[in-house]
Write a protein that holds these residues in place. Structure first.
Motif, PDB file in Angstrom:
ATOM      1  N   CYS A  37       0.856  -1.194   0.000  1.00 46.79           N
ATOM      2  CA  CYS A  37       0.000   0.000   0.000  1.00 46.79           C
ATOM      3  C   CYS A  37       0.887   1.238   0.000  1.00 46.79           C
ATOM      4  CB  CYS A  37      -0.908  -0.002   1.222  1.00 46.79           C
ATOM      5  SG  CYS A  37      -1.962  -1.437   1.306  1.00 46.79           S
ATOM      6  N   HIS A  38       1.484   1.546  -1.139  1.00 48.89           N
ATOM      7  CA  HIS A  38       2.426   2.658  -1.208  1.00 48.89           C
ATOM      8  C   HIS A  38       1.749   4.007  -1.368  1.00 48.89           C
ATOM      9  CE1 HIS A  38       5.746  -0.118  -1.283  1.00 48.89           C
ATOM     10  NE2 HIS A  38       5.089  -0.814  -2.182  1.00 48.89           N
ATOM     11  N   CYS A  39       0.621   4.042  -2.018  1.00 51.53           N
ATOM     12  CA  CYS A  39      -0.013   5.343  -2.257  1.00 51.53           C
ATOM     13  C   CYS A  39      -1.512   5.217  -2.011  1.00 51.53           C
ATOM     14  CB  CYS A  39       0.274   5.842  -3.668  1.00 51.53           C
ATOM     15  SG  CYS A  39      -0.194   4.677  -4.959  1.00 51.53           S
ATOM     16  N   LEU A  40      -1.860   5.079  -0.759  1.00 48.69           N
ATOM     17  CA  LEU A  40      -3.272   4.957  -0.402  1.00 48.69           C
ATOM     18  C   LEU A  40      -3.983   6.293  -0.539  1.00 48.69           C
ATOM     19  CD1 LEU A  40      -3.160   2.783   2.811  1.00 48.69           C
ATOM     20  CD2 LEU A  40      -4.123   2.158   0.617  1.00 48.69           C
ATOM     21  N   ALA A  41      -5.172   6.245  -1.074  1.00 43.13           N
ATOM     22  CA  ALA A  41      -6.022   7.427  -1.062  1.00 43.13           C
ATOM     23  C   ALA A  41      -6.597   7.551   0.344  1.00 43.13           C
ATOM     24  CB  ALA A  41      -7.154   7.249  -2.073  1.00 43.13           C
ATOM     25  N   LEU A  42      -6.970   8.752   0.707  1.00 40.20           N
ATOM     26  CA  LEU A  42      -7.626   8.921   1.998  1.00 40.20           C
ATOM     27  C   LEU A  42      -9.014   8.316   1.914  1.00 40.20           C
ATOM     28  CD1 LEU A  42      -6.667  12.558   2.960  1.00 40.20           C
ATOM     29  CD2 LEU A  42      -5.701  10.439   3.829  1.00 40.20           C
ATOM     30  N   CYS A  43      -9.372   7.594   2.940  1.00 43.97           N
ATOM     31  CA  CYS A  43     -10.679   6.957   2.988  1.00 43.97           C
ATOM     32  C   CYS A  43     -11.362   7.335   4.285  1.00 43.97           C
ATOM     33  CB  CYS A  43     -10.539   5.438   2.920  1.00 43.97           C
ATOM     34  SG  CYS A  43      -9.909   4.862   1.357  1.00 43.97           S
ATOM     35  N   PRO A  44     -12.659   7.570   4.224  1.00 47.19           N
ATOM     36  CA  PRO A  44     -13.371   7.894   5.461  1.00 47.19           C
ATOM     37  C   PRO A  44     -13.427   6.692   6.390  1.00 47.19           C
ATOM     38  CG  PRO A  44     -14.884   7.787   3.593  1.00 47.19           C
ATOM     39  CD  PRO A  44     -13.512   7.584   3.056  1.00 47.19           C
ATOM     40  N   GLY A  45     -13.496   6.990   7.666  1.00 46.28           N
ATOM     41  CA  GLY A  45     -13.586   5.922   8.642  1.00 46.28           C
ATOM     42  C   GLY A  45     -14.148   6.418   9.954  1.00 46.28           C
ATOM     43  N   ILE A  46     -14.483   5.478  10.794  1.00 45.58           N
ATOM     44  CA  ILE A  46     -15.095   5.772  12.081  1.00 45.58           C
ATOM     45  C   ILE A  46     -14.346   4.992  13.147  1.00 45.58           C
ATOM     46  CG2 ILE A  46     -17.223   5.687  13.428  1.00 45.58           C
ATOM     47  CD1 ILE A  46     -17.650   5.023   9.859  1.00 45.58           C
ATOM     48  N   ALA A  47     -13.988   5.672  14.218  1.00 44.40           N
ATOM     49  CA  ALA A  47     -13.382   5.005  15.363  1.00 44.40           C
ATOM     50  C   ALA A  47     -14.442   4.877  16.450  1.00 44.40           C
ATOM     51  CB  ALA A  47     -12.198   5.811  15.881  1.00 44.40           C
TER      52      ALA A  47
ATOM     53  N   GLY B  17     -16.130   6.534  -2.628  1.00 48.10           N
ATOM     54  CA  GLY B  17     -16.770   6.435  -3.934  1.00 48.10           C
ATOM     55  C   GLY B  17     -16.863   4.998  -4.398  1.00 48.10           C
ATOM     56  N   THR B  18     -17.030   4.856  -5.686  1.00 47.92           N
ATOM     57  CA  THR B  18     -17.079   3.522  -6.265  1.00 47.92           C
ATOM     58  C   THR B  18     -15.717   2.869  -6.097  1.00 47.92           C
ATOM     59  OG1 THR B  18     -18.662   4.329  -7.874  1.00 47.92           O
ATOM     60  CG2 THR B  18     -17.601   2.234  -8.353  1.00 47.92           C
ATOM     61  N   ARG B  19     -15.745   1.646  -5.665  1.00 50.88           N
ATOM     62  CA  ARG B  19     -14.516   0.939  -5.351  1.00 50.88           C
ATOM     63  C   ARG B  19     -14.106   0.054  -6.516  1.00 50.88           C
ATOM     64  NH1 ARG B  19     -15.100  -2.400  -0.030  1.00 50.88           N
ATOM     65  NH2 ARG B  19     -16.142  -0.548   0.677  1.00 50.88           N
ATOM     66  N   GLY B  20     -12.975   0.358  -7.123  1.00 54.08           N
ATOM     67  CA  GLY B  20     -12.438  -0.505  -8.158  1.00 54.08           C
ATOM     68  C   GLY B  20     -11.651  -1.643  -7.534  1.00 54.08           C
ATOM     69  N   ALA B  21     -11.197  -2.556  -8.372  1.00 55.45           N
ATOM     70  CA  ALA B  21     -10.464  -3.725  -7.876  1.00 55.45           C
ATOM     71  C   ALA B  21      -9.180  -3.317  -7.159  1.00 55.45           C
ATOM     72  CB  ALA B  21     -10.155  -4.670  -9.034  1.00 55.45           C
TER      73      ALA B  21
ATOM     74  N   GLU C 165      -8.345  -4.017  -3.201  1.00 54.34           N
ATOM     75  CA  GLU C 165      -7.143  -4.729  -2.753  1.00 54.34           C
ATOM     76  C   GLU C 165      -6.398  -3.931  -1.691  1.00 54.34           C
ATOM     77  OE1 GLU C 165      -4.455  -6.237  -5.725  1.00 54.34           O
ATOM     78  OE2 GLU C 165      -6.140  -6.768  -7.034  1.00 54.34           O
ATOM     79  N   ARG C 166      -6.275  -2.629  -1.909  1.00 56.41           N
ATOM     80  CA  ARG C 166      -5.583  -1.777  -0.933  1.00 56.41           C
ATOM     81  C   ARG C 166      -6.319  -1.760   0.405  1.00 56.41           C
ATOM     82  NH1 ARG C 166      -5.031   2.858  -5.178  1.00 56.41           N
ATOM     83  NH2 ARG C 166      -3.194   2.187  -6.302  1.00 56.41           N
ATOM     84  N   LEU C 167      -7.633  -1.621   0.339  1.00 56.45           N
ATOM     85  CA  LEU C 167      -8.412  -1.581   1.576  1.00 56.45           C
ATOM     86  C   LEU C 167      -8.323  -2.908   2.328  1.00 56.45           C
ATOM     87  CD1 LEU C 167     -11.560   0.389   0.375  1.00 56.45           C
ATOM     88  CD2 LEU C 167      -9.711   1.227   1.835  1.00 56.45           C
ATOM     89  N   LEU C 168      -8.363  -4.002   1.602  1.00 57.40           N
ATOM     90  CA  LEU C 168      -8.215  -5.312   2.247  1.00 57.40           C
ATOM     91  C   LEU C 168      -6.829  -5.457   2.874  1.00 57.40           C
ATOM     92  CD1 LEU C 168     -10.084  -7.586  -0.317  1.00 57.40           C
ATOM     93  CD2 LEU C 168     -10.772  -7.093   2.049  1.00 57.40           C
ATOM     94  N   ALA C 169      -5.805  -4.916   2.209  1.00 58.65           N
ATOM     95  CA  ALA C 169      -4.446  -4.964   2.765  1.00 58.65           C
ATOM     96  C   ALA C 169      -4.367  -4.141   4.051  1.00 58.65           C
ATOM     97  CB  ALA C 169      -3.436  -4.462   1.736  1.00 58.65           C
ATOM     98  N   VAL C 170      -5.002  -2.972   4.057  1.00 56.82           N
ATOM     99  CA  VAL C 170      -5.031  -2.140   5.265  1.00 56.82           C
ATOM    100  C   VAL C 170      -5.739  -2.892   6.388  1.00 56.82           C
ATOM    101  CG1 VAL C 170      -6.002  -0.037   6.285  1.00 56.82           C
ATOM    102  CG2 VAL C 170      -4.881   0.058   4.050  1.00 56.82           C
ATOM    103  N   GLN C 171      -6.858  -3.510   6.068  1.00 54.92           N
ATOM    104  CA  GLN C 171      -7.602  -4.274   7.071  1.00 54.92           C
ATOM    105  C   GLN C 171      -6.736  -5.404   7.640  1.00 54.92           C
ATOM    106  OE1 GLN C 171     -10.969  -6.557   5.639  1.00 54.92           O
ATOM    107  NE2 GLN C 171     -12.030  -6.300   7.585  1.00 54.92           N
TER     108      GLN C 171
ATOM    109  N   LEU D 241     -14.139  -3.452   7.171  1.00 60.39           N
ATOM    110  CA  LEU D 241     -14.273  -2.782   5.885  1.00 60.39           C
ATOM    111  C   LEU D 241     -15.761  -2.661   5.579  1.00 60.39           C
ATOM    112  CD1 LEU D 241     -12.763  -1.590   3.522  1.00 60.39           C
ATOM    113  CD2 LEU D 241     -12.572  -3.880   2.553  1.00 60.39           C
ATOM    114  N   SER D 242     -16.231  -1.424   5.434  1.00 55.08           N
ATOM    115  CA  SER D 242     -17.650  -1.165   5.216  1.00 55.08           C
ATOM    116  C   SER D 242     -17.962  -1.070   3.727  1.00 55.08           C
ATOM    117  CB  SER D 242     -18.052   0.145   5.902  1.00 55.08           C
ATOM    118  OG  SER D 242     -19.388   0.478   5.595  1.00 55.08           O
ATOM    119  N   ASP D 243     -19.042  -1.714   3.318  1.00 53.08           N
ATOM    120  CA  ASP D 243     -19.509  -1.587   1.941  1.00 53.08           C
ATOM    121  C   ASP D 243     -20.168  -0.234   1.705  1.00 53.08           C
ATOM    122  OD1 ASP D 243     -18.638  -4.114   1.198  1.00 53.08           O
ATOM    123  OD2 ASP D 243     -20.529  -5.058   1.768  1.00 53.08           O
TER     124      ASP D 243
END
Length: 151
Positions: free
Chosen positions: A9-19, A46-50, A54-60, A72-74
């Protein structure tokens, strides 16, 4: 971040999240964590591409390997609105009454105000397109589960 880079995950986009973490400040620099619901919920805005998936799953995976309960929320926007309703209701009633949860639970008038705050916040979410059918019960349940001295 090193673990994320190692996971590709070298260049992750910022993603919203909740703690989710209920805590009390006991003194300067001293925080008491309460409750069992400590987790992070995140996803793509937004719309999640493949590639993003993959990046979000790696972060998880990295978070879970660090013993962090990560989900990981749909529909992260729906999750954010649910959290907004919780915060608006709880912060609203504790701020208005200047009372902790235990006193609010025992006061019929305060509980009525709390239910109204939750209802109003849910209506705002619905007006924004986020139907939260069980949020009122969830918020009321939270108020009854947390420590009596929580504010």
């Amino acid at each position: 971040t090193r673990a994320l880079e190692d996971a590709g995950c070298h260049c992750l986009a910022l993603c919203p999240g909740i703690a989710y973490c209920i805590s009390n400040r006991l003194a300067t620099g001293v925080v008491q964590h309460l409750g069992e619901d400590r987790r992070l919920v995140f996803g793509s805005a937004g719309t999640r591409g493949a590639a993003m998936q993959e990046r979000l799953l790696a972060v998880q995976e990295v978070m879970q390997a660090a013993d962090i309960r990560a989900e990981l929320s749909d529909n992260v926007q729906q999750s954010l609105w649910r959290k907004y309703v919780v915060i608006l209701s709880f912060a609203g009633i504790t701020g208005l009454t200047r009372a902790p949860a235990g006193q609010i639970r025992e006061d019929e008038h305060a509980m009525g105000l709390f239910r109204q705050l939750t209802h109003e916040a849910a209506l705002v979410a619905a007006a924004e397109g986020f139907d939260l059918p069980d949020v009122r019960e969830d918020v009321a349940g939270l108020l009854h589960r947390i420590a009596p001295d929580s504010k």
